[in-house]
Motif scaffolding. Structure first.
Motif, PDB file in Angstrom:
ATOM      1  N   ARG A  75       0.815  -1.220   0.000  1.00  0.00           N
ATOM      2  CA  ARG A  75       0.000   0.000   0.000  1.00  0.00           C
ATOM      3  C   ARG A  75       0.846   1.266   0.000  1.00  0.00           C
ATOM      4  O   ARG A  75       0.346   2.364   0.191  1.00  0.00           O
ATOM      5  N   PHE A  76       2.127   1.094  -0.249  1.00  0.00           N
ATOM      6  CA  PHE A  76       3.075   2.204  -0.417  1.00  0.00           C
ATOM      7  C   PHE A  76       3.642   2.072  -1.820  1.00  0.00           C
ATOM      8  O   PHE A  76       4.141   1.013  -2.196  1.00  0.00           O
ATOM      9  N   PHE A  77       3.574   3.161  -2.608  1.00  0.00           N
ATOM     10  CA  PHE A  77       3.976   3.078  -4.010  1.00  0.00           C
ATOM     11  C   PHE A  77       4.851   4.266  -4.413  1.00  0.00           C
ATOM     12  O   PHE A  77       4.509   5.423  -4.131  1.00  0.00           O
ATOM     13  N   LEU A  78       5.966   3.951  -5.053  1.00  0.00           N
ATOM     14  CA  LEU A  78       6.788   4.982  -5.711  1.00  0.00           C
ATOM     15  C   LEU A  78       6.330   4.966  -7.150  1.00  0.00           C
ATOM     16  O   LEU A  78       6.574   4.001  -7.888  1.00  0.00           O
ATOM     17  N   TYR A  79       5.634   6.024  -7.548  1.00  0.00           N
ATOM     18  CA  TYR A  79       4.986   6.046  -8.860  1.00  0.00           C
ATOM     19  C   TYR A  79       5.798   6.857  -9.857  1.00  0.00           C
ATOM     20  O   TYR A  79       6.220   7.978  -9.584  1.00  0.00           O
ATOM     21  N   ASP A  80       6.032   6.258 -11.027  1.00  0.00           N
ATOM     22  CA  ASP A  80       6.764   6.886 -12.120  1.00  0.00           C
ATOM     23  C   ASP A  80       5.745   7.486 -13.084  1.00  0.00           C
ATOM     24  O   ASP A  80       5.031   6.757 -13.769  1.00  0.00           O
ATOM     25  N   PHE A  81       5.679   8.815 -13.142  1.00  0.00           N
ATOM     26  CA  PHE A  81       4.700   9.465 -14.009  1.00  0.00           C
ATOM     27  C   PHE A  81       4.967   9.201 -15.489  1.00  0.00           C
ATOM     28  O   PHE A  81       4.041   9.087 -16.286  1.00  0.00           O
ATOM     29  N   ASP A  82       6.231   9.106 -15.867  1.00  0.00           N
ATOM     30  CA  ASP A  82       6.575   8.901 -17.279  1.00  0.00           C
ATOM     31  C   ASP A  82       6.109   7.537 -17.787  1.00  0.00           C
ATOM     32  O   ASP A  82       5.545   7.420 -18.875  1.00  0.00           O
ATOM     33  N   SER A  83       6.350   6.500 -17.010  1.00  0.00           N
ATOM     34  CA  SER A  83       5.956   5.152 -17.434  1.00  0.00           C
ATOM     35  C   SER A  83       4.501   4.843 -17.092  1.00  0.00           C
ATOM     36  O   SER A  83       3.919   3.898 -17.608  1.00  0.00           O
ATOM     37  N   GLY A  84       3.930   5.651 -16.207  1.00  0.00           N
ATOM     38  CA  GLY A  84       2.532   5.440 -15.819  1.00  0.00           C
ATOM     39  C   GLY A  84       2.315   4.202 -14.982  1.00  0.00           C
ATOM     40  O   GLY A  84       1.269   3.545 -15.080  1.00  0.00           O
ATOM     41  N   LYS A  85       3.289   3.879 -14.116  1.00  0.00           N
ATOM     42  CA  LYS A  85       3.145   2.710 -13.251  1.00  0.00           C
ATOM     43  C   LYS A  85       4.064   2.836 -12.035  1.00  0.00           C
ATOM     44  O   LYS A  85       5.041   3.605 -12.066  1.00  0.00           O
ATOM     45  N   PRO A  86       3.790   2.089 -10.976  1.00  0.00           N
ATOM     46  CA  PRO A  86       4.676   2.130  -9.807  1.00  0.00           C
ATOM     47  C   PRO A  86       5.968   1.366 -10.085  1.00  0.00           C
ATOM     48  O   PRO A  86       5.931   0.284 -10.668  1.00  0.00           O
ATOM     49  N   VAL A  87       7.090   1.933  -9.677  1.00  0.00           N
ATOM     50  CA  VAL A  87       8.376   1.249  -9.829  1.00  0.00           C
ATOM     51  C   VAL A  87       8.802   0.601  -8.518  1.00  0.00           C
ATOM     52  O   VAL A  87       9.827  -0.071  -8.451  1.00  0.00           O
ATOM     53  N   LEU A  88       8.014   0.822  -7.481  1.00  0.00           N
ATOM     54  CA  LEU A  88       8.268   0.190  -6.182  1.00  0.00           C
ATOM     55  C   LEU A  88       6.933   0.035  -5.462  1.00  0.00           C
ATOM     56  O   LEU A  88       6.113   0.952  -5.432  1.00  0.00           O
ATOM     57  N   LYS A  89       6.725  -1.169  -4.902  1.00  0.00           N
ATOM     58  CA  LYS A  89       5.542  -1.446  -4.088  1.00  0.00           C
ATOM     59  C   LYS A  89       6.029  -1.976  -2.744  1.00  0.00           C
ATOM     60  O   LYS A  89       7.008  -2.718  -2.695  1.00  0.00           O
ATOM     61  N   SER A  90       5.318  -1.624  -1.679  1.00  0.00           N
ATOM     62  CA  SER A  90       5.811  -2.035  -0.370  1.00  0.00           C
ATOM     63  C   SER A  90       4.702  -2.124   0.673  1.00  0.00           C
ATOM     64  O   SER A  90       3.683  -1.438   0.590  1.00  0.00           O
TER      65      SER A  90
END
Length: 219
Positions: A75-90
């Motif tokens: 439920r913790f996400f590092l979101y990459d706006f360029d790729s349009g997806k989270p690059v880390l989930k935790s």
């Protein structure tokens, strides 16, 4: 009698194989469910991007925390706006104050409440904590009425002993507990607490950004 014994052994062996396969299937299913991205994450990210554009934050990345999710799921996400997806989930613990439970967090902006606070934050520089001595943490500046006391309350992003994988259908306990032999120490008095390995990636992203990153905590 010997033949009956062989037949019974075959039945037992077959049953053990079936039970083992079923347990493995359930474990895999739970891991998939626990690691799955929320359906509304992209929608939240779009809203976050507009906020970042209007308030001078990085438009490359942001952090999103969904405290409305089961605590054993990511439920913790590092979101990459360029790729349009989270690059880390935790996994991410919540504060234990005011009767918060593993199932249901209670939110507050009050000093001494030991509760998590909803809202937008500006992520500041990394600092060294006094307790536990020498541990690193990222400063947080609350930007809404719901989290305006974050800095004076000492609300931070910092690492704790949490698994690097989802533990669904189990939940993150509010006290020290063992899950699959792994000691879980959420240690959240309102802070955003995540596993050590995940924290390192977040710091790397924050420090490499030309603009401050925004953290949005919601339920």
């Amino acid at each position: 009698m010997f033949q009956v014994g062989i037949m019974n052994f075959s039945v037992i062996k077959r049953s053990v194989i079936i039970l083992t396969a079923s347990a493995a299937f359930l474990l895999l299913l739970f891991l998939i469910i626990g690691h799955a991205t929320p359906k509304d994450l992209d929608e939240r990210a779009e809203e976050a991007l507009e906020y970042c554009k209007g308030n001078g934050y990085s438009t490359e990345y942001c952090l999103l925390v969904d405290y409305g999710r089961h605590s054993g799921r990511v439920r913790f996400f590092l979101y990459d706006f360029d790729s349009g997806k989270p690059v880390l989930k935790s996994l991410c613990a919540h504060g234990y104050g005011k009767g918060s439970t593993a199932r249901k967090p209670v939110f507050s902006n009050e000093s001494g409440s030991f509760c998590s606070s909803l809202g937008h934050y500006r992520i500041g520089k990394e600092k060294t904590m006094s307790k536990p001595k020498g541990r690193k943490a990222l400063l947080l500046y609350g930007r809404d009425k719901t989290n305006s006391n974050a800095l004076q309350r000492g609300i931070l992003i910092h690492p704790v002993s949490l698994p690097n994988f989802s533990i669904y259908p189990l939940m993150i306990p509010v006290k020290v507990h063992k899950v699959f032999g792994h000691k879980i120490r959420p240690k959240s008095e309102g802070c955003i607490t995540i596993p050590f390995r995940k924290y390192s990636k977040v710091v790397e992203t924050v420090e490499s950004s030309c603009k401050p990153l925004m953290l949005w905590v919601y339920e």
